[in-house]
Motif scaffolding. Structure first.
Motif, PDB file in Angstrom:
ATOM      1  N   PRO A 164       0.947  -1.204  -0.025  1.00  0.00           N
ATOM      2  CA  PRO A 164      -0.116  -0.002  -0.099  1.00  0.00           C
ATOM      3  C   PRO A 164       0.756   1.214   0.034  1.00  0.00           C
ATOM      4  O   PRO A 164       0.473   2.353  -0.547  1.00  0.00           O
ATOM      5  N   GLU A 165       1.918   1.252   0.655  1.00  0.00           N
ATOM      6  CA  GLU A 165       2.827   2.493   0.569  1.00  0.00           C
ATOM      7  C   GLU A 165       3.248   2.891  -0.618  1.00  0.00           C
ATOM      8  O   GLU A 165       3.235   4.076  -1.087  1.00  0.00           O
ATOM      9  N   ILE A 166       3.531   1.913  -1.475  1.00  0.00           N
ATOM     10  CA  ILE A 166       3.958   2.138  -3.137  1.00  0.00           C
ATOM     11  C   ILE A 166       2.714   2.617  -3.766  1.00  0.00           C
ATOM     12  O   ILE A 166       2.884   3.345  -4.619  1.00  0.00           O
ATOM     13  N   ASP A 172      -0.395   9.298  -6.247  1.00  0.00           N
ATOM     14  CA  ASP A 172      -0.321  10.617  -6.178  1.00  0.00           C
ATOM     15  C   ASP A 172       0.581  11.308  -7.331  1.00  0.00           C
ATOM     16  O   ASP A 172       0.304  12.481  -7.736  1.00  0.00           O
ATOM     17  N   LEU A 173       1.657  10.752  -7.675  1.00  0.00           N
ATOM     18  CA  LEU A 173       2.410  11.201  -9.080  1.00  0.00           C
ATOM     19  C   LEU A 173       1.394  11.163 -10.053  1.00  0.00           C
ATOM     20  O   LEU A 173       1.611  12.173 -10.810  1.00  0.00           O
ATOM     21  N   ILE A 177       0.470  14.568 -12.552  1.00  0.00           N
ATOM     22  CA  ILE A 177       0.610  15.006 -13.851  1.00  0.00           C
ATOM     23  C   ILE A 177      -0.797  14.918 -14.550  1.00  0.00           C
ATOM     24  O   ILE A 177      -0.703  15.253 -16.009  1.00  0.00           O
ATOM     25  N   GLY A 178      -1.782  14.668 -14.136  1.00  0.00           N
ATOM     26  CA  GLY A 178      -3.090  14.862 -14.493  1.00  0.00           C
ATOM     27  C   GLY A 178      -3.483  13.734 -15.405  1.00  0.00           C
ATOM     28  O   GLY A 178      -4.536  13.795 -15.976  1.00  0.00           O
ATOM     29  N   HIS A 179      -2.926  12.453 -14.999  1.00  0.00           N
ATOM     30  CA  HIS A 179      -3.326  11.357 -15.678  1.00  0.00           C
ATOM     31  C   HIS A 179      -4.743  10.746 -15.070  1.00  0.00           C
ATOM     32  O   HIS A 179      -4.868  10.646 -13.695  1.00  0.00           O
ATOM     33  N   LEU A 274      -0.928   0.984 -14.361  1.00  0.00           N
ATOM     34  CA  LEU A 274      -2.178   0.333 -13.911  1.00  0.00           C
ATOM     35  C   LEU A 274      -2.364   0.893 -12.231  1.00  0.00           C
ATOM     36  O   LEU A 274      -2.548   0.212 -11.793  1.00  0.00           O
ATOM     37  N   PRO A 275      -2.938   2.177 -12.603  1.00  0.00           N
ATOM     38  CA  PRO A 275      -3.407   2.935 -11.270  1.00  0.00           C
ATOM     39  C   PRO A 275      -4.320   2.153 -10.357  1.00  0.00           C
ATOM     40  O   PRO A 275      -5.259   1.536 -11.185  1.00  0.00           O
ATOM     41  N   GLU A 276      -4.211   2.023  -9.197  1.00  0.00           N
ATOM     42  CA  GLU A 276      -4.870   1.280  -8.386  1.00  0.00           C
ATOM     43  C   GLU A 276      -6.403   1.513  -8.325  1.00  0.00           C
ATOM     44  O   GLU A 276      -7.088   0.456  -8.733  1.00  0.00           O
TER      45      GLU A 276
END
Length: 489
Positions: A164-166, A172-173, A177-179, A274-276
């Motif tokens: 979860p920390e990663i 957040d990153l 960048i607006g993705h 593949l954002p969570e």
């Protein structure tokens, strides 16, 4: 009589040594003796000597008084860097002599008075550096890699392959960048690099033993040519390179730390591609429709099949309440890597390592190679001594040869997946030799003692890992590459 053992030096002791070295540096620069400075700040010279030798931690009021008399800012005394080369060598020697490897030798502890010549000090430090290098080289073996990989695999199994920390850092990153939707583009990866102070540069002369090189001084990340078809791997390579800075990595001090960093940067890259939040939403909807499929996850986010399978294993247990397995095998049926928390009985050696072990011929990851048409997904149920498992397999070809990517679940959870209706079912009793490793009686009687194959030697059996700062990387090649590409001053 054996010399008295010296306890390992702690971070607090190093801080005191640095403070003492900096105090001595500024005192001598000011032309003051210990007696003269002590008289000005109201303490005896012996107390200041203890501070300079790192034996005592001074009070803040004393540091402020000393800084005032030396005409410097108090923060100058607290900086975490040696004031000069001599001090740096003295501290390095102190650390080296407190390392377990040196202590185990039972040799005396060498002190560093000013009467010890600079050449002698430099020679001692050089010998310790070589001792440490040889110790690292002895540990950097295939057997050591297998042992460490086994330990990390079991640790990730305890965490359900979820970090979860990663996940938070990556989310957040990507937000910054607006993705928001769709596959992560090469432009989005370049924007993230710019946010972190890097420029992506594609070159065709990377050293053969590197996947990318980061020039920390000039803020450049060198990658293979951008013309690679699809370019899926390039996005991941760039994100992995950035991950070292994002996750605060320093040069690995051991092979175990090197492999741990590799695991973390791979996870970070997958969490960006593949954002969570969006991946979980996609998978939960597919589960509600009883239509979970690795190929759909792959296509929705524009990644490789292996990346999708690995990412599915990150999220399946934590978010979908599914226990899973996934693995990669080569064309000969040798396990390259694998993970499970559903009880799938991977073959393993006596210490629990699975890398390089031969997969049962009847498992889906090997049976998939027997098809005439390998372009479609392959589904199979396999009965094992640990239960029945459903597996989805995709095969492919790479520079190193054919491979298979398998991902699956226990029998009861197959109802959530596309391909659950397959009628293919096999029975595996491995590690029982009679399962698939013993020739049929008629073949044994026909050929036993009448054949002599010339076996192919696997390269990893005899090849030691290079022993540079980063295992597997030749420092000389890397530095020559950086010199060719660094911007002119």
């Amino acid at each position: 009589m054996a010399p008295e053992a010296t306890p390992s030096i702690s971070d607090a002791e190093v801080d005191r040594l640095l403070l003492g070295k900096r105090l001595r540096h500024f005192r001598t620069r000011a032309g003051l003796t210990l007696d003269q400075l002590g008289e000005r700040v109201g303490v005896v010279a012996s107390q200041l000597s203890l501070v300079e030798n790192g034996k005592r931690e001074p009070k803040l009021t004393l540091l402020q008084a000393v800084a005032r008399e030396l005409n410097i800012d108090p923060t100058e005394l607290l900086k975490h860097e040696a004031p000069d080369q001599r001090s740096a060598l003295e501290i390095e020697l102190e650390r080296a002599q407190s390392a377990p490897g040196y202590l185990s030798l039972g040799l005396p502890h060498v002190r560093t008075p000013r009467t010890l010549g600079d050449d002698t000090l430099e020679a001692l430090v050089g010998l310790h550096r070589e001792l440490a290098r040889r110790s690292r080289a002895a540990a950097t073996t295939s057997e050591e890699a297998r042992r460490i990989n086994t330990k990390m695999r079991l640790q990730m199994q305890e965490r359900d392959n979820y970090l979860p920390e990663i996940e938070l850092v990556a989310s957040d990153l990507m937000r910054r960048i607006g993705h928001t939707t769709g596959a992560v583009t090469h432009r989005a990866v370049a924007m993230l690099a710019e946010l972190l102070g890097f420029t992506l540069i594609f070159v065709d002369d990377l050293p053969s033993n590197t996947r990318s090189i980061t020039d920390l001084e000039n803020g450049r990340i060198y990658l293979p040519p951008a013309s690679i078809p699809g370019g899926h791997g390039l996005r991941s390579l760039a994100l992995q390179a950035m991950a070292h800075r994002v996750l605060g990595h320093s040069e690995p001090s051991s092979y175990a730390e090197f492999l741990e960093q590799r695991l973390q940067i791979n996870y970070f890259a997958a969490a960006c591609l593949l954002p969570e939040a969006r991946a979980v939403e996609f998978l939960q909807q597919a589960k509600r429709n009883r239509n979970l499929a690795i190929e759909d996850l792959r296509d929705a986010f524009g990644v490789t099949h292996e990346a999708a399978a690995h990412r599915f294993s990150n999220l399946a247990t934590h978010h979908l309440d599914l226990r899973v397995h996934h693995y990669r095998t080569d064309g000969a049926g040798s396990l390259v890597r694998g993970y499970e928390n559903d009880g799938l009985p991977f073959p393993s050696d006596e210490v629990g390592s699975i890398e390089g072990e031969m997969l049962c011929h009847k498992w889906g990851g090997r049976a998939a190679f027997n098809r005439t048409n390998r372009t479609s997904e392959f589904y199979q149920y396999t009965d094992t001594p640990a239960g029945t498992f459903w597996t989805s397999v995709q095969t492919g070809d790479a520079e190193q040869g054919p491979f298979a990517i398998a991902c699956g679940v226990g029998f009861d959870d197959a109802r959530w997946f596309r391909g659950r209706d397959t009628t293919l079912r096999a029975v595996s009793t491995c590690p029982d030799d009679s399962c698939c490793r013993t020739p049929r009686p008629e073949l044994l009687s026909r050929w036993e003692g009448k054949a002599w194959p010339s076996a192919r030697m696997h390269a990893h059996v005899l090849t030691p890992l290079p022993t540079g700062t980063f295992p597997g990387v030749d420092d000389a090649d890397m530095y020559e590459f950086l010199s060719r590409h660094a911007p002119s001053v």
